[in-house]
Design a protein around this motif. Structure first.
Motif, PDB file in Angstrom:
ATOM      1  N   ALA A 212      25.679 -48.442  25.610  1.00  0.00           N
ATOM      2  CA  ALA A 212      26.915 -48.465  26.398  1.00  0.00           C
ATOM      3  C   ALA A 212      26.888 -47.390  27.476  1.00  0.00           C
ATOM      4  CB  ALA A 212      28.120 -48.281  25.478  1.00  0.00           C
ATOM      5  N   LEU A 213      26.378 -46.218  27.148  1.00  0.00           N
ATOM      6  CA  LEU A 213      26.273 -45.143  28.132  1.00  0.00           C
ATOM      7  C   LEU A 213      25.303 -45.496  29.245  1.00  0.00           C
ATOM      8  CD1 LEU A 213      26.230 -41.940  25.881  1.00  0.00           C
ATOM      9  CD2 LEU A 213      28.022 -42.633  27.498  1.00  0.00           C
ATOM     10  N   ASN A 214      24.341 -46.349  28.939  1.00  0.00           N
ATOM     11  CA  ASN A 214      23.368 -46.792  29.941  1.00  0.00           C
ATOM     12  C   ASN A 214      23.839 -48.022  30.708  1.00  0.00           C
ATOM     13  OD1 ASN A 214      21.539 -44.737  29.331  1.00  0.00           O
ATOM     14  ND2 ASN A 214      20.518 -45.953  27.746  1.00  0.00           N
ATOM     15  N   GLY A 215      25.118 -48.358  30.568  1.00  0.00           N
ATOM     16  CA  GLY A 215      25.674 -49.485  31.305  1.00  0.00           C
ATOM     17  C   GLY A 215      25.385 -50.833  30.683  1.00  0.00           C
ATOM     18  N   MET A 216      25.046 -50.859  29.390  1.00  0.00           N
ATOM     19  CA  MET A 216      24.751 -52.113  28.698  1.00  0.00           C
ATOM     20  C   MET A 216      25.571 -52.250  27.412  1.00  0.00           C
ATOM     21  SD  MET A 216      20.598 -52.396  29.163  1.00  0.00           S
ATOM     22  CE  MET A 216      20.297 -50.788  28.394  1.00  0.00           C
ATOM     23  N   PRO A 217      26.895 -52.192  27.516  1.00  0.00           N
ATOM     24  CA  PRO A 217      27.705 -52.332  26.305  1.00  0.00           C
ATOM     25  C   PRO A 217      27.545 -53.718  25.699  1.00  0.00           C
ATOM     26  CG  PRO A 217      29.092 -52.523  28.246  1.00  0.00           C
ATOM     27  CD  PRO A 217      27.732 -52.111  28.732  1.00  0.00           C
ATOM     28  N   GLY A 218      27.621 -53.780  24.401  1.00  0.00           N
ATOM     29  CA  GLY A 218      27.488 -55.073  23.717  1.00  0.00           C
ATOM     30  C   GLY A 218      28.392 -55.109  22.511  1.00  0.00           C
ATOM     31  N   LYS A 219      27.967 -55.832  21.496  1.00  0.00           N
ATOM     32  CA  LYS A 219      28.761 -55.924  20.278  1.00  0.00           C
ATOM     33  C   LYS A 219      28.960 -54.545  19.652  1.00  0.00           C
ATOM     34  CE  LYS A 219      28.172 -60.516  18.215  1.00  0.00           C
ATOM     35  NZ  LYS A 219      27.721 -61.211  16.990  1.00  0.00           N
ATOM     36  N   SER A 220      30.187 -54.256  19.294  1.00  0.00           N
ATOM     37  CA  SER A 220      30.459 -53.042  18.555  1.00  0.00           C
ATOM     38  C   SER A 220      30.647 -53.399  17.084  1.00  0.00           C
ATOM     39  CB  SER A 220      31.691 -52.330  19.108  1.00  0.00           C
ATOM     40  OG  SER A 220      31.787 -51.031  18.564  1.00  0.00           O
ATOM     41  N   VAL A 221      31.035 -52.405  16.273  1.00  0.00           N
ATOM     42  CA  VAL A 221      31.108 -52.635  14.834  1.00  0.00           C
ATOM     43  C   VAL A 221      32.478 -52.280  14.282  1.00  0.00           C
ATOM     44  CG1 VAL A 221      28.657 -52.359  14.362  1.00  0.00           C
ATOM     45  CG2 VAL A 221      30.125 -50.345  14.401  1.00  0.00           C
ATOM     46  N   MET A 222      32.882 -53.027  13.282  1.00  0.00           N
ATOM     47  CA  MET A 222      34.098 -52.736  12.527  1.00  0.00           C
ATOM     48  C   MET A 222      33.769 -52.912  11.043  1.00  0.00           C
ATOM     49  SD  MET A 222      37.443 -54.131  14.519  1.00  0.00           S
ATOM     50  CE  MET A 222      37.886 -53.518  16.149  1.00  0.00           C
TER      51      MET A 222
ATOM     52  N   GLN B  72      32.585 -56.813  29.998  1.00  0.00           N
ATOM     53  CA  GLN B  72      32.169 -57.659  31.122  1.00  0.00           C
ATOM     54  C   GLN B  72      31.861 -56.827  32.368  1.00  0.00           C
ATOM     55  OE1 GLN B  72      35.601 -60.226  31.348  1.00  0.00           O
ATOM     56  NE2 GLN B  72      34.597 -61.876  30.208  1.00  0.00           N
ATOM     57  N   LEU B  73      32.600 -55.719  32.540  1.00  0.00           N
ATOM     58  CA  LEU B  73      32.422 -54.857  33.710  1.00  0.00           C
ATOM     59  C   LEU B  73      31.381 -53.761  33.460  1.00  0.00           C
ATOM     60  CD1 LEU B  73      36.172 -54.449  34.771  1.00  0.00           C
ATOM     61  CD2 LEU B  73      34.432 -55.927  35.824  1.00  0.00           C
ATOM     62  N   ASN B  74      30.729 -53.804  32.302  1.00  0.00           N
ATOM     63  CA  ASN B  74      29.696 -52.824  31.934  1.00  0.00           C
ATOM     64  C   ASN B  74      30.215 -51.389  31.943  1.00  0.00           C
ATOM     65  OD1 ASN B  74      27.675 -54.813  31.629  1.00  0.00           O
ATOM     66  ND2 ASN B  74      27.274 -54.808  33.833  1.00  0.00           N
ATOM     67  N   LEU B  75      31.468 -51.219  31.551  1.00  0.00           N
ATOM     68  CA  LEU B  75      32.058 -49.886  31.494  1.00  0.00           C
ATOM     69  C   LEU B  75      31.791 -49.259  30.124  1.00  0.00           C
ATOM     70  CD1 LEU B  75      35.477 -50.643  33.240  1.00  0.00           C
ATOM     71  CD2 LEU B  75      33.492 -49.450  34.214  1.00  0.00           C
ATOM     72  N   PRO B  76      31.576 -47.944  30.081  1.00  0.00           N
ATOM     73  CA  PRO B  76      31.219 -47.272  28.826  1.00  0.00           C
ATOM     74  C   PRO B  76      32.438 -46.973  27.946  1.00  0.00           C
ATOM     75  CG  PRO B  76      31.270 -45.669  30.581  1.00  0.00           C
ATOM     76  CD  PRO B  76      31.555 -46.999  31.222  1.00  0.00           C
ATOM     77  N   VAL B  77      33.142 -48.017  27.572  1.00  0.00           N
ATOM     78  CA  VAL B  77      34.279 -47.893  26.651  1.00  0.00           C
ATOM     79  C   VAL B  77      33.916 -48.660  25.383  1.00  0.00           C
ATOM     80  CG1 VAL B  77      36.736 -48.286  26.282  1.00  0.00           C
ATOM     81  CG2 VAL B  77      35.890 -47.781  28.591  1.00  0.00           C
ATOM     82  N   VAL B  78      33.891 -47.963  24.265  1.00  0.00           N
ATOM     83  CA  VAL B  78      33.471 -48.563  22.998  1.00  0.00           C
ATOM     84  C   VAL B  78      34.640 -48.501  22.016  1.00  0.00           C
ATOM     85  CG1 VAL B  78      31.861 -48.425  21.059  1.00  0.00           C
ATOM     86  CG2 VAL B  78      31.080 -47.882  23.381  1.00  0.00           C
ATOM     87  N   LEU B  79      34.926 -49.623  21.389  1.00  0.00           N
ATOM     88  CA  LEU B  79      35.953 -49.695  20.359  1.00  0.00           C
ATOM     89  C   LEU B  79      35.287 -49.933  19.010  1.00  0.00           C
ATOM     90  CD1 LEU B  79      38.940 -49.965  19.412  1.00  0.00           C
ATOM     91  CD2 LEU B  79      38.757 -52.407  19.919  1.00  0.00           C
ATOM     92  N   VAL B  80      35.527 -49.038  18.070  1.00  0.00           N
ATOM     93  CA  VAL B  80      35.077 -49.243  16.701  1.00  0.00           C
ATOM     94  C   VAL B  80      36.295 -49.149  15.792  1.00  0.00           C
ATOM     95  CG1 VAL B  80      32.740 -48.372  17.054  1.00  0.00           C
ATOM     96  CG2 VAL B  80      34.553 -46.784  16.365  1.00  0.00           C
ATOM     97  N   GLY B  81      36.172 -49.725  14.631  1.00  0.00           N
ATOM     98  CA  GLY B  81      37.295 -49.680  13.703  1.00  0.00           C
ATOM     99  C   GLY B  81      36.809 -49.822  12.287  1.00  0.00           C
ATOM    100  N   ALA B  82      37.729 -49.692  11.375  1.00  0.00           N
ATOM    101  CA  ALA B  82      37.435 -49.915   9.966  1.00  0.00           C
ATOM    102  C   ALA B  82      38.663 -50.544   9.334  1.00  0.00           C
ATOM    103  CB  ALA B  82      37.083 -48.598   9.270  1.00  0.00           C
ATOM    104  N   GLY B  83      38.435 -51.446   8.383  1.00  0.00           N
ATOM    105  CA  GLY B  83      39.574 -52.109   7.783  1.00  0.00           C
ATOM    106  C   GLY B  83      39.223 -52.815   6.492  1.00  0.00           C
TER     107      GLY B  83
END
Length: 388
Positions: A36-46, A193-204
């Motif tokens: 994500a920091l390299n401009g390639m964000p993808g699937k995150s984890v929960m 989609q905009l390749n921005l370095p914002v990552v959402l993780v969660g737990a549930g």
């Protein structure tokens, strides 16, 4: 043995002395964060799982990794009341003010103005202190999914300008309202989609994938939902032995076998048993007699401080439903069987079942099935029958 030197740490989200059996999840998160920091964000984890398996501990480890990588972190524990807008406003205010303080810039200023617009829609009418004008027409529609998307895009652009990223970590994700969960998913979809370095993780809890899918059909393409379970025998043994051996204390094999059986490998129970064994044993060798000697102490402590606090939140009818589940033995159980045990029709107890799912007490591992979200809760119900 000396209580001050006790290495075991039972608690809610408390880092254990040895975090075992989770390396694959930790390494995977580190990779996706750096991408994500390299401009390639993808699937995150929960991560999902029952109570006491260490989901919050894992989430805390994720935030630690992010901070070590230089990302700004917003950690949120979702309340049952649903207040995501307010929680995000406070967390992102701190992050964006830090961005602006380092070196004022147009992107950081814009993000702060967007945040000002966003917080104008707080449901209780409250506000946070921001000495600037709102950016009219952005994040002020009153539609949470649109407004949160505007905010995270602006925050992500400000992060790019700072050559960093933002991690938003949400614990107890299942308590978000359908609107809040859908909005969070929509916003992250756009930043990805905009390749921005914002990552959402969660737990549930285990029902989270279903809730996410109901909110947005494409959620499974944005997140992975790894199931976090109990430790295998080897890791459970190490969780007990490694911290003790560091202080010259050992376990006999039969003591370890008994502890693995008592805890079923659940990390929280492992810590509770280890903690009380340490405090009530002479040492430096812990044997089966020591385990037998603290069984009543540990059981009573878990009943009062882990199980009963959850049961006390329920209505009498909800308690009856859980008692019927416990009477049926180890689950999962069919909804029809639970209703039959109560002597009523399935339709009449559906609201009770839904309420218990909302409160995080049960979940549906498969259509029509019902199981406890709290490990060994059925045994607790049977043990305290007539006293709960």
């Amino acid at each position: 043995m000396d209580e001050l030197q006790n290495p075991y740490r039972p608690g809610a989200g408390t880092q254990p002395p040895a975090l075992l059996g989770r390396d694959a999840y930790i390494n995977h998160f580190g990779t996706l964060l750096r991408r994500a920091l390299n401009g390639m964000p993808g699937k995150s984890v929960m991560p999902i799982g029952l109570r006491g398996v260490g989901k919050t501990v894992l989430l805390n480890r994720f935030t630690e990794i992010a901070e070590n990588e230089g990302l700004a972190v917003a950690f949120i524990e979702a309340p049952e009341t649903g207040d995501l807008r307010s929680l995000l406003t406070r967390s992102l205010r701190k992050i964006l003010l830090t961005f602006d303080a380092r070196k004022p810039s147009a992107k950081a200023l814009k993000a702060l103005r967007v945040l000002k617009s966003f917080q104008m829609q707080l449901p209780d009418g409250s506000s946070v202190s921001l000495d600037l004008d709102a950016l009219a027409g952005t994040a002020d529609s009153g539609v949470l999914s649109d407004d949160l998307t505007d905010l995270l895009v602006a925050a992500g652009e400000a992060a790019v300008e700072r050559d960093t990223g933002i991690l938003i970590a949400i614990d107890e994700v299942q308590y978000l309202t359908a609107e809040e969960l859908g909005a969070a998913i929509s916003a992250i979809h756009r930043t990805t989609q905009l390749n921005l370095p914002v990552v959402l993780v969660g737990a549930g809890l285990p029902q989270l994938p279903g809730l996410a899918g109901d909110s947005k059909s494409y959620a499974e393409r944005l997140f992975e939902f790894p199931a976090i379970g109990s430790l295998n025998d080897s890791d459970a043994r190490a969780a007990l032995v490694v911290p003790a051996e560091a202080q010259g204390v050992t376990f006999t094999d039969d003591a370890i076998a008994a502890l693995i059986a008592e805890t079923a490998g659940y990390p929280y129970f492992v810590q509770e048993w280890g903690y009380h064994l340490w405090n009530h044993s002479q040492g430096p060798r812990i044997d089966l007699g020591d385990v037998d000697g603290v069984r009543t102490i540990v059981t009573d402590h878990l009943d009062r401080n882990f199980f009963l606090v959850r049961l006390d939140r329920l209505t009498p009818k909800e308690k009856e439903y859980l008692a019927a589940m416990a009477e049926l033995g180890p689950g999962p159980h069919r909804s029809g069987d639970i209703a039959a045990a109560l002597g009523v029709r399935v339709e009449s107890v559906a609201p009770r079942r839904s309420g218990l799912i909302t409160k995080g007490m049960i979940y549906s591992p498969a259509h029509g099935d019902t199981a406890f979200t709290v490990p060994l809760f059925g045994e607790f119900m049977m043990r305290t029958k007539g006293r709960a």
